[in-house]
Design an enzyme around this catalytic site. Sequence first.
Site, short mmCIF file in Angstrom:
data_model
loop_
_atom_site.label_atom_id
_atom_site.label_comp_id
_atom_site.label_asym_id
_atom_site.label_seq_id
_atom_site.Cartn_x
_atom_site.Cartn_y
_atom_site.Cartn_z
N SER A 149 0.59 -1.22 0.10
CA SER A 149 0.09 0.07 0.04
C SER A 149 0.87 1.33 -0.10
CB SER A 149 -0.88 -0.04 1.19
OG SER A 149 -1.59 1.30 1.43
N TYR A 162 -2.44 -0.08 10.40
CA TYR A 162 -2.58 -0.65 9.04
C TYR A 162 -1.10 -0.29 8.19
CZ TYR A 162 -4.00 -0.73 4.22
OH TYR A 162 -4.01 -0.96 2.68
#
Length: 253
Positions: A149, A162
């Site tokens: 990501s 995250y």
Amino acid sequence: MTRRLEGTVALVTGASSGIGNATALELAREGASVAVVGRREDRLTGLAAEISDAGGKALVVPADITTAEAAAEAVERTVEGLGRLDTLVNNAGLMLLGPAPGADLNDWRRMIDINLMGLMYTAHAAVPHLVKAAAEAPRRVADIVNIGSLAGRNAYAMSAVYSATKFGVGAFSESLRQELARQHVRVSVIEPGSVDTELRTHNPDVIQQHITAALGDIDRLQSQDIADTVGYIVTRPRHVAVAELLVRPTEQV
């Protein structure tokens, strides 16, 4: 059209929706037989039917890869059912955002279990089969593609854990790449920016509103954009390895 992955087998985790779904279809279009792995068997069955209807071959493997045993079983079922393993796409993931102070620790554990440990468990089980495939025809190269990501490059408020998991994906990918390079098992990490998938819908409405406000009205990436990126990476010639690719929406800053 040239089917550049003819005779190979791919395993895609998190294939029941979004990037995983699109990637399984893309690899099948390139000629790979595809094991579709995820927790929602009904969706996997529909995906496999779509692949079969288009002339491809798919194997449904319902699994929750957050345990080492389940991840290893998914890999073994793939090899038993399709005969080999040439490509692993570690896509399964969870994004639960919010302030770190007072956060639900179960949410943190769930993200670590799927985003990081599940990815590593699956890679651990797959590596022996990938090394074997890389030594054989038809391509004499194998691939692990890990979906990271933008949050694995830049840490943001409200995404502490995250981001921690996605930074971990990047570190794991690069270390594993160095260890497997001489055996022609390529390890790549793709770092998408904002993609229009159901990933953000796992968050409360207030968090989803925050995400929308932060992005504004930009034209976000689609799942197929990342599937195209996976397809590009795994169809490079044997001597070409794409270690890392950051893919952003044009307007995302």
